[in-house]
Design a protein around this motif. Sequence first.
Motif, PDB file in Angstrom:
ATOM      1  N   LYS A 138       2.127   4.377  16.647  1.00  0.00           N
ATOM      2  CA  LYS A 138       0.944   3.867  15.756  1.00  0.00           C
ATOM      3  C   LYS A 138       1.213   2.228  15.666  1.00  0.00           C
ATOM      4  CE  LYS A 138       0.251   7.610  12.912  1.00  0.00           C
ATOM      5  NZ  LYS A 138      -0.261   8.206  11.716  1.00  0.00           N
ATOM      6  N   TYR A 168       0.653  -1.438  14.211  1.00  0.00           N
ATOM      7  CA  TYR A 168       0.959  -2.325  13.004  1.00  0.00           C
ATOM      8  C   TYR A 168       0.762  -3.804  13.267  1.00  0.00           C
ATOM      9  CZ  TYR A 168       5.860  -2.978  13.610  1.00  0.00           C
ATOM     10  OH  TYR A 168       7.171  -3.316  14.165  1.00  0.00           O
ATOM     11  N   THR A 203       2.316  -7.923  11.721  1.00  0.00           N
ATOM     12  CA  THR A 203       3.121  -8.646  10.761  1.00  0.00           C
ATOM     13  C   THR A 203       2.531 -10.190  10.950  1.00  0.00           C
ATOM     14  OG1 THR A 203       4.743  -9.108  12.361  1.00  0.00           O
ATOM     15  CG2 THR A 203       5.061  -7.190  10.971  1.00  0.00           C
ATOM     16  N   CYS A 241       0.809  -4.857   8.025  1.00  0.00           N
ATOM     17  CA  CYS A 241      -0.275  -3.985   7.717  1.00  0.00           C
ATOM     18  C   CYS A 241      -0.118  -2.862   8.716  1.00  0.00           C
ATOM     19  CB  CYS A 241      -1.746  -4.568   7.412  1.00  0.00           C
ATOM     20  SG  CYS A 241      -2.079  -5.351   8.956  1.00  0.00           S
ATOM     21  N   PHE A 242      -0.510  -1.529   8.137  1.00  0.00           N
ATOM     22  CA  PHE A 242      -0.820  -0.470   8.961  1.00  0.00           C
ATOM     23  C   PHE A 242      -2.068  -0.120   9.618  1.00  0.00           C
ATOM     24  CE2 PHE A 242       3.089  -0.516   6.681  1.00  0.00           C
ATOM     25  CZ  PHE A 242       4.056  -0.400   7.939  1.00  0.00           C
ATOM     26  N   CYS A 249      -5.353  -4.713  10.468  1.00  0.00           N
ATOM     27  CA  CYS A 249      -4.657  -5.354  11.481  1.00  0.00           C
ATOM     28  C   CYS A 249      -5.465  -6.185  12.507  1.00  0.00           C
ATOM     29  CB  CYS A 249      -4.160  -4.042  12.306  1.00  0.00           C
ATOM     30  SG  CYS A 249      -2.655  -3.431  11.480  1.00  0.00           S
TER      31      CYS A 249
END
Length: 138
Positions: free
Chosen positions: A23, A25, A27, A45-46, A51
């Motif tokens: 998955k 993500y 930063t 954030c995911f 993102c």
Amino acid sequence: MIDALIGGTLHAAAVGKTASNGKPYATAKVRAAVGTESVFVNVICFDATECAALLALSAGEPVSLAGELTPKVWTPANGEPRPVLDMVAHAVLTTYAVQRKRKAVEPKAQHSKGTAQARQQRAAMDSLEPLDDGGTLL
């Protein structure tokens, strides 16, 4: 954990990564002003939408973030301890998103405003009494 809303500028461009489960993500590091000082917020954030919003920004651009905030202390090798914050962002708001939302709402608002104004003008005209032909206007 603290629910927080922070605003600041992106210190460096966000970095997109992929977790071991496949998955994606993102930063980033955000510099938030606190009076005359500033504090760095390490952001992760995911959610794909958040993102993408974060990755679309360049260093120095303003951003607002909402999410879970954790205060920490960072001690450089040869300096005083400094506060730092870690955030798991659930919402990312940029100036681009605000502009896009305003443009999406603007035509509808102008249309409904124009319609309301037209109705008000018609109602005002209907309520006026006819002028007497023999009178003079001052």
